[in-house]
Write a protein that holds these residues in place. Structure first.
Motif, short mmCIF file in Angstrom:
data_model
loop_
_atom_site.label_atom_id
_atom_site.label_comp_id
_atom_site.label_asym_id
_atom_site.label_seq_id
_atom_site.Cartn_x
_atom_site.Cartn_y
_atom_site.Cartn_z
N THR A 142 0.87 -1.19 0.00
CA THR A 142 0.00 0.00 0.00
C THR A 142 0.90 1.23 0.00
O THR A 142 0.55 2.26 -0.57
CB THR A 142 -0.95 0.04 1.21
OG1 THR A 142 -0.18 0.06 2.42
CG2 THR A 142 -1.89 -1.15 1.22
N HIS A 143 2.06 1.09 0.67
CA HIS A 143 3.11 2.12 0.63
C HIS A 143 4.34 1.54 1.31
O HIS A 143 4.27 0.51 1.99
CB HIS A 143 2.65 3.42 1.29
CG HIS A 143 2.34 3.31 2.75
ND1 HIS A 143 1.25 2.61 3.22
CD2 HIS A 143 2.98 3.78 3.84
CE1 HIS A 143 1.22 2.69 4.53
NE2 HIS A 143 2.26 3.38 4.96
N ALA A 144 5.47 2.23 1.17
CA ALA A 144 6.75 1.61 1.54
C ALA A 144 7.30 2.09 2.90
O ALA A 144 8.50 2.14 3.10
CB ALA A 144 7.78 1.87 0.44
N TRP A 146 8.21 1.70 6.93
CA TRP A 146 8.90 0.60 7.62
C TRP A 146 7.96 -0.50 8.12
O TRP A 146 8.27 -1.69 8.01
CB TRP A 146 9.73 1.16 8.78
CG TRP A 146 8.89 1.56 9.97
CD1 TRP A 146 8.03 2.60 10.05
CD2 TRP A 146 8.83 0.87 11.23
NE1 TRP A 146 7.44 2.63 11.29
CE2 TRP A 146 7.90 1.58 12.03
CE3 TRP A 146 9.46 -0.25 11.76
CZ2 TRP A 146 7.59 1.19 13.33
CZ3 TRP A 146 9.15 -0.64 13.06
CH2 TRP A 146 8.23 0.07 13.83
N ASP A 147 6.80 -0.09 8.69
CA ASP A 147 5.90 -1.07 9.32
C ASP A 147 5.13 -1.89 8.30
O ASP A 147 4.42 -2.82 8.67
CB ASP A 147 4.95 -0.35 10.29
CG ASP A 147 4.22 0.82 9.65
OD1 ASP A 147 4.87 1.62 8.94
OD2 ASP A 147 3.00 0.93 9.85
N HIS A 148 5.26 -1.55 7.01
CA HIS A 148 4.58 -2.31 5.95
C HIS A 148 5.57 -3.19 5.16
O HIS A 148 5.15 -4.08 4.44
CB HIS A 148 3.85 -1.35 5.01
CG HIS A 148 2.81 -0.55 5.72
ND1 HIS A 148 1.46 -0.78 5.58
CD2 HIS A 148 2.92 0.45 6.64
CE1 HIS A 148 0.79 0.04 6.37
NE2 HIS A 148 1.65 0.80 7.02
N ILE A 149 6.85 -2.90 5.33
CA ILE A 149 7.86 -3.58 4.51
C ILE A 149 8.84 -4.41 5.32
O ILE A 149 9.67 -5.10 4.76
CB ILE A 149 8.67 -2.57 3.66
CG1 ILE A 149 9.45 -1.61 4.58
CG2 ILE A 149 7.75 -1.79 2.74
CD1 ILE A 149 10.46 -0.74 3.83
N GLY A 242 -4.49 1.30 3.27
CA GLY A 242 -3.17 1.60 3.81
C GLY A 242 -3.27 2.52 5.00
O GLY A 242 -4.08 2.28 5.91
N ASP A 243 -2.49 3.60 4.97
CA ASP A 243 -2.46 4.55 6.11
C ASP A 243 -3.08 5.90 5.76
O ASP A 243 -2.80 6.90 6.41
CB ASP A 243 -1.01 4.78 6.56
CG ASP A 243 -0.44 3.58 7.31
OD1 ASP A 243 -1.07 2.52 7.30
OD2 ASP A 243 0.65 3.72 7.90
N ILE A 244 -3.94 5.93 4.73
CA ILE A 244 -4.64 7.19 4.44
C ILE A 244 -5.42 7.58 5.69
O ILE A 244 -5.46 8.74 6.08
CB ILE A 244 -5.57 7.03 3.21
CG1 ILE A 244 -4.72 6.78 1.97
CG2 ILE A 244 -6.46 8.27 3.04
CD1 ILE A 244 -5.51 6.39 0.75
N ALA A 294 -4.91 -0.03 7.38
CA ALA A 294 -3.91 -1.06 7.68
C ALA A 294 -3.75 -1.28 9.18
O ALA A 294 -3.30 -2.35 9.60
CB ALA A 294 -2.57 -0.67 7.07
N HIS A 295 -4.14 -0.29 10.00
CA HIS A 295 -3.82 -0.39 11.43
C HIS A 295 -5.01 -0.35 12.37
O HIS A 295 -4.82 -0.18 13.57
CB HIS A 295 -2.85 0.74 11.81
CG HIS A 295 -1.58 0.74 11.03
ND1 HIS A 295 -0.78 -0.38 10.90
CD2 HIS A 295 -0.96 1.72 10.32
CE1 HIS A 295 0.27 -0.07 10.15
NE2 HIS A 295 0.18 1.18 9.78
N ASP A 296 -6.24 -0.51 11.86
CA ASP A 296 -7.38 -0.50 12.78
C ASP A 296 -7.59 -1.92 13.32
O ASP A 296 -8.07 -2.81 12.61
CB ASP A 296 -8.64 0.00 12.06
CG ASP A 296 -9.76 0.28 13.04
OD1 ASP A 296 -9.98 -0.54 13.95
OD2 ASP A 296 -10.43 1.33 12.92
ZN LIG Z 1 1.64 2.13 8.71
#
Ligand SMILES: [Zn+2]
Length: 311
Positions: A142-144, A146-149, A242-244, A294-296
């Motif tokens: 969703t994006h690059a 740290w917590d996603h990659i 993602g984190d929008i 991504a974080h809920d």
């Molecule tokens: Zn994140």
């Protein structure tokens, strides 16, 4: 004495201004009345699972304007596996085996304010249940950040699907791209978007040509952030945003992150605001599309935990 008084007044004004940035402020948005739900013909074998890899400990206060400092929120960290006859895709990788080292690459203020606990990395969950990472057609980010990659190095050889905007971000020297930059070279598979509108987005990429997985560019949080629309054979529809938004209230209200969070994490806060307005309009017009930040952790708890799946 006069100087002391002037300093006191200035500090008070700054404190009030800072508090104001956390107060509720609803974003206005335009309704999307004419739009139709895009068609999808997902194969019956398509199914989806969530893999949780850890938690970040925060408060609603930092997630959206109007959130309470007393409303503790554990942000879930992980990825979503979509198994499809044309190829399995993993959306984001969450915390990997080297997450403690990876957290060291964060900008100082981020590092200071980040508290997290580590679970089982995706690669270990895969091997515990006999899933071969080689089956993956790719890791779609969703994006690059740290917590996603962080889990990418645990899955060597699996292509990392990226649009060109995110590749430029990774190639640069922005603080929030530091981990991604340090992981280069990666086995990158570049994809582009067709001039095909989708739910109000001007361009889209229908990954397997059946409308089951559709990616749209949604830059702002990072320049090449995307949203993945997943349309399952049961008729269920999800939007991996993602984190929008970090928590679903940010779309429901809608409300952006408070200033301090925007400053720390958003590449272009104005663009994120526009994405939130757009998502709020989609949510209002099509409440049947489940928004999946991504974080809920509450949304994550409602999805099947790997190896459980849903169709
Ligand atoms: Zn994140």
């Amino acid at each position: 004495m006069r100087l002391l008084k002037a300093t006191g007044v200035t500090l008070l004004v700054l404190a009030v201004a800072l508090v104001w940035t956390f107060l509720p402020q609803r974003l206005d948005f335009e309704a999307m009345s004419a739009e139709l739900l895009p068609p999808a013909n997902p194969p019956a074998e398509m199914h989806l699972s969530l893999l949780q890899t850890g938690r970040m400990h925060s408060q609603a206060l930092f997630a959206y304007r109007g959130g309470s400092p007393f409303d503790a929120r554990d942000f879930s960290m992980g990825g979503i596996l979509v198994q499809h006859p044309r190829g399995d895709l993993l959306f984001d990788t969450g915390f990997g085996r080297h997450v403690v080292d990876h957290a060291e690459t964060l900008p100082p203020l981020m590092k200071l304010t980040t508290r997290y606990s580590v679970g089982t990395p995706i690669a270990d969950q895969f091997s515990a249940h006999g899933y071969q990472a080689a089956q993956l057609a790719g890791i779609v980010l969703t994006h690059a950040h740290w917590d996603h990659i962080s889990g990418i190095p645990d899955l060597p050889g699996v292509p990392v699907w990226l649009d060109t905007a995110e590749q430029l971000f990774i190639g640069g020297d922005k603080p929030m791209a530091q981990l991604a930059h340090s992981l280069l070279p990666l086995p990158i598979r570049t994809y582009g978007f067709d001039e095909k509108p989708y739910l109000g987005f001007a361009r889209s990429f229908d990954v397997w040509g059946d409308g089951s997985i559709v990616l749209v560019p949604a830059g702002g949080h990072t320049p090449g952030s995307i949203i993945a629309f997943l349309n399952l054979p049961s008729g269920k529809r999800l939007a991996l945003i993602g984190d929008i938004a970090w928590q679903t209230e940010a779309i429901g209200i809608p409300a952006e992150r408070p200033w301090v969070s925007r400053m720390l994490v958003d590449d272009d806060a104005g663009a994120v605001r526009e994405q939130l307005r757009h998502l709020a309009a989609i949510h209002q017009r099509f409440p049947e599309i489940q928004m999946v930040p991504a974080h809920d952790a509450r949304v994550a708890a409602g999805l099947p935990q790997f190896p459980e799946t849903m169709r």
